[in-house]
Design a protein around this motif. Structure first.
Motif, PDB file in Angstrom:
ATOM      1  N   ILE A 198       0.840  -1.199   0.000  1.00 55.02           N
ATOM      2  CA  ILE A 198       0.000   0.000   0.000  1.00 55.02           C
ATOM      3  C   ILE A 198       0.876   1.250   0.000  1.00 55.02           C
ATOM      4  CG2 ILE A 198      -1.654   1.347   1.358  1.00 55.02           C
ATOM      5  CD1 ILE A 198      -3.005  -0.979   0.074  1.00 55.02           C
ATOM      6  N   GLY A 199       1.941   1.236   0.793  1.00 50.85           N
ATOM      7  CA  GLY A 199       2.856   2.371   0.829  1.00 50.85           C
ATOM      8  C   GLY A 199       3.477   2.642  -0.528  1.00 50.85           C
ATOM      9  N   ASP A 200       3.886   1.586  -1.220  1.00 48.27           N
ATOM     10  CA  ASP A 200       4.472   1.751  -2.559  1.00 48.27           C
ATOM     11  C   ASP A 200       3.452   2.356  -3.527  1.00 48.27           C
ATOM     12  OD1 ASP A 200       6.818   0.640  -1.623  1.00 48.27           O
ATOM     13  OD2 ASP A 200       6.437  -1.351  -2.474  1.00 48.27           O
ATOM     14  N   GLN A 201       2.216   1.902  -3.433  1.00 53.39           N
ATOM     15  CA  GLN A 201       1.175   2.430  -4.318  1.00 53.39           C
ATOM     16  C   GLN A 201       0.855   3.885  -3.983  1.00 53.39           C
ATOM     17  OE1 GLN A 201      -1.757  -0.623  -3.532  1.00 53.39           O
ATOM     18  NE2 GLN A 201      -1.268  -1.720  -5.421  1.00 53.39           N
ATOM     19  N   MET A 202       0.818   4.217  -2.696  1.00 51.62           N
ATOM     20  CA  MET A 202       0.590   5.609  -2.303  1.00 51.62           C
ATOM     21  C   MET A 202       1.715   6.503  -2.808  1.00 51.62           C
ATOM     22  SD  MET A 202      -1.084   5.805   1.501  1.00 51.62           S
ATOM     23  CE  MET A 202       0.228   4.932   2.345  1.00 51.62           C
ATOM     24  N   GLU A 203       2.938   6.019  -2.705  1.00 51.66           N
ATOM     25  CA  GLU A 203       4.077   6.807  -3.175  1.00 51.66           C
ATOM     26  C   GLU A 203       3.942   7.115  -4.664  1.00 51.66           C
ATOM     27  OE1 GLU A 203       8.942   6.724  -2.840  1.00 51.66           O
ATOM     28  OE2 GLU A 203       7.867   4.818  -3.017  1.00 51.66           O
ATOM     29  N   ALA A 204       3.536   6.124  -5.453  1.00 49.40           N
ATOM     30  CA  ALA A 204       3.362   6.336  -6.891  1.00 49.40           C
ATOM     31  C   ALA A 204       2.257   7.351  -7.171  1.00 49.40           C
ATOM     32  CB  ALA A 204       3.053   5.008  -7.576  1.00 49.40           C
ATOM     33  N   ILE A 205       1.156   7.261  -6.434  1.00 51.23           N
ATOM     34  CA  ILE A 205       0.043   8.196  -6.628  1.00 51.23           C
ATOM     35  C   ILE A 205       0.470   9.619  -6.279  1.00 51.23           C
ATOM     36  CG2 ILE A 205      -2.245   8.854  -5.768  1.00 51.23           C
ATOM     37  CD1 ILE A 205      -2.789   5.818  -5.398  1.00 51.23           C
ATOM     38  N   LYS A 207       3.534  10.855  -6.235  1.00 56.20           N
ATOM     39  CA  LYS A 207       4.509  11.348  -7.210  1.00 56.20           C
ATOM     40  C   LYS A 207       3.800  11.862  -8.458  1.00 56.20           C
ATOM     41  CE  LYS A 207       8.670   8.747  -5.937  1.00 56.20           C
ATOM     42  NZ  LYS A 207       9.619   7.667  -6.329  1.00 56.20           N
ATOM     43  N   ALA A 208       2.780  11.147  -8.886  1.00 56.45           N
ATOM     44  CA  ALA A 208       2.028  11.574 -10.068  1.00 56.45           C
ATOM     45  C   ALA A 208       1.243  12.851  -9.795  1.00 56.45           C
ATOM     46  CB  ALA A 208       1.082  10.461 -10.512  1.00 56.45           C
ATOM     47  N   ALA A 209       0.815  13.046  -8.545  1.00 58.19           N
ATOM     48  CA  ALA A 209       0.014  14.225  -8.195  1.00 58.19           C
ATOM     49  C   ALA A 209       0.861  15.484  -8.068  1.00 58.19           C
ATOM     50  CB  ALA A 209      -0.729  13.977  -6.890  1.00 58.19           C
ATOM     51  N   HIS A 210       2.160  15.339  -7.759  1.00 58.95           N
ATOM     52  CA  HIS A 210       3.068  16.481  -7.581  1.00 58.95           C
ATOM     53  C   HIS A 210       2.600  17.426  -6.475  1.00 58.95           C
ATOM     54  CE1 HIS A 210       5.245  15.297 -11.186  1.00 58.95           C
ATOM     55  NE2 HIS A 210       4.102  15.277 -11.853  1.00 58.95           N
ATOM     56  N   ASP A 211       1.851  16.902  -5.519  1.00 57.65           N
ATOM     57  CA  ASP A 211       1.346  17.760  -4.444  1.00 57.65           C
ATOM     58  C   ASP A 211       0.782  16.869  -3.344  1.00 57.65           C
ATOM     59  OD1 ASP A 211       0.670  19.998  -3.017  1.00 57.65           O
ATOM     60  OD2 ASP A 211      -0.669  20.841  -4.524  1.00 57.65           O
ATOM     61  N   ALA A 212       0.382  17.493  -2.252  1.00 53.28           N
ATOM     62  CA  ALA A 212      -0.310  16.754  -1.205  1.00 53.28           C
ATOM     63  C   ALA A 212      -1.680  16.317  -1.717  1.00 53.28           C
ATOM     64  CB  ALA A 212      -0.462  17.626   0.038  1.00 53.28           C
ATOM     65  N   LEU A 252      -4.882  19.286   7.468  1.00 47.68           N
ATOM     66  CA  LEU A 252      -6.185  19.345   6.797  1.00 47.68           C
ATOM     67  C   LEU A 252      -6.538  18.015   6.142  1.00 47.68           C
ATOM     68  CD1 LEU A 252      -5.860  22.875   5.127  1.00 47.68           C
ATOM     69  CD2 LEU A 252      -7.006  22.288   7.277  1.00 47.68           C
ATOM     70  N   ASP A 253      -6.151  16.914   6.798  1.00 44.16           N
ATOM     71  CA  ASP A 253      -6.427  15.563   6.302  1.00 44.16           C
ATOM     72  C   ASP A 253      -5.710  15.273   4.985  1.00 44.16           C
ATOM     73  OD1 ASP A 253      -7.652  13.505   7.627  1.00 44.16           O
ATOM     74  OD2 ASP A 253      -9.471  13.540   6.424  1.00 44.16           O
ATOM     75  N   MET A 254      -4.556  15.913   4.783  1.00 44.59           N
ATOM     76  CA  MET A 254      -3.769  15.721   3.572  1.00 44.59           C
ATOM     77  C   MET A 254      -2.501  14.939   3.898  1.00 44.59           C
ATOM     78  SD  MET A 254      -5.367  17.794   1.184  1.00 44.59           S
ATOM     79  CE  MET A 254      -4.244  18.571   0.043  1.00 44.59           C
ATOM     80  N   VAL A 255      -2.007  14.218   2.898  1.00 39.21           N
ATOM     81  CA  VAL A 255      -0.748  13.491   3.045  1.00 39.21           C
ATOM     82  C   VAL A 255       0.149  13.851   1.866  1.00 39.21           C
ATOM     83  CG1 VAL A 255      -1.672  11.454   1.864  1.00 39.21           C
ATOM     84  CG2 VAL A 255       0.302  11.216   3.350  1.00 39.21           C
ATOM     85  N   ALA A 256       1.451  13.904   2.120  1.00 38.47           N
ATOM     86  CA  ALA A 256       2.412  14.270   1.079  1.00 38.47           C
ATOM     87  C   ALA A 256       3.661  13.414   1.224  1.00 38.47           C
ATOM     88  CB  ALA A 256       2.772  15.752   1.186  1.00 38.47           C
ATOM     89  N   LEU A 257       4.499  13.447   0.195  1.00 35.72           N
ATOM     90  CA  LEU A 257       5.790  12.776   0.259  1.00 35.72           C
ATOM     91  C   LEU A 257       6.749  13.624   1.089  1.00 35.72           C
ATOM     92  CD1 LEU A 257       6.134  11.574  -3.435  1.00 35.72           C
ATOM     93  CD2 LEU A 257       5.752  10.139  -1.418  1.00 35.72           C
ATOM     94  N   ALA A 258       7.398  13.006   2.043  1.00 38.41           N
ATOM     95  CA  ALA A 258       8.259  13.747   2.967  1.00 38.41           C
ATOM     96  C   ALA A 258       9.398  14.457   2.249  1.00 38.41           C
ATOM     97  CB  ALA A 258       8.814  12.795   4.028  1.00 38.41           C
TER      98      ALA A 258
END
Length: 289
Positions: A198-205, A207-212, A252-258
């Protein structure tokens, strides 16, 4: 005979086509289905379909780039819910976005597409209970169930750390199986593998979003690509995010790449732009297509 419709209703036609298809469709297949119902008058009909899709929480991309109706994507998905301290005394559960989405798929949709029907929970395959979605301003989304549910759960003498496993039987009809699992029964190695996936898939999503990304959007994207179809459900997303150094809580219930999140800009907010954006994106409205 097909009738011409307004651009705004294109989203409703796309949703209808996907509901009636009962399977994921390509953009071309969606367009063909919509054109059977009404002519699409735009310079780029495929882009019109993509824009309509982007405005709906109930339509999500699959792993192979097609699109599907969310309740169908939820079929046989499994979710893990730790039983928090005090739940029996409150007669309610706080729910993570992925389980709220599973039990009430239209929760994060615009007002006209929301559906607040109760969820029916089959408890250990024996008795059925009814659950309602609730919202508390501070805690967020939760679930209240009828006395049968709480009597069943209390009879199991649950302790903090024990879990409920929710399996989607039929999200369109709001039918779910619920099973009780002791903390001692956790397959920690297998769950750790699932959490890593799940972490790997979240990381890919991300990265594609370029934002939180807001957690509910992250959860539904994972559902779309089949992340919860494994017999062993992962831990809740918040738990995975908190334990994985790749991610950071962006507020604000957001997650981002550290390694890509520098925080919010220090510049003062342009109030006029903020008000304009709020007015133009009022609840229940969709952009013209």
């Amino acid at each position: 005979m097909a009738q011409r419709v307004t651009a705004r209703s294109t989203t409703d036609l796309v949703l209808r086509v996907l509901r009636e298809a009962h399977r994921p469709l390509t953009v071309e297949e969606i367009l063909a289905g919509v054109q059977k119902l009404a002519p699409v008058h735009s310079a780029n009909p495929k882009n019109t379909m993509r824009k309509a899709i982007s405005q709906m929480f109930l339509v999500q991309p699959t792993a192979d780039g097609r699109y599907a109706y969310l309740p169908y994507l939820l079929q046989d998905n499994r979710f893990r819910h730790p039983i928090e301290r005090g739940a029996l005394q409150r007669d309610s559960f706080l729910l993570e976005p992925e389980i709220v989405t599973a039990l009430w798929p239209a929760t994060f949709e615009i007002a006209k597409r929301r559906d607040d029907r109760p969820a029916f929970l089959l408890l250990e395959g024996r008795q059925e209970a009814e659950a309602l979605r609730v919202y508390r301003e501070v805690e967020g989304w939760g679930m209240q169930a009828d006395p049968e549910f709480w009597s069943w759960l209390e009879s199991l003498n649950p302790h903090t750390g024990d879990e409920l496993i929710f399996t989607v039987v039929n999200a369109e009809e709001r039918r779910y199986a619920v099973n009780f699992a002791r903390k001692a029964e956790r397959d920690e190695h297998r769950i750790a593998e699932r959490n890593l996936m799940i972490g790997d898939q979240m990381e890919a999503i991300l990265k594609a979003a370029h934002d939180a990304v807001i957690l509910s959007s992250l959860a539904v994207r994972l559902i779309g690509i089949g992340s919860y179809r494994d017999p062993v459900p992962p831990d809740p997303l918040r738990v995975i995010i908190a334990r994985d150094s790749r991610f950071v809580d962006a507020g604000l219930d957001m997650v981002a790449l550290a390694d890509r999140w520098a925080g919010y800009p220090p510049e003062p907010v342009d109030v006029r732009r903020l008000v304009g954006a709020t007015v133009s994106g009022a609840a229940g409205e969709e952009e013209e297509l």
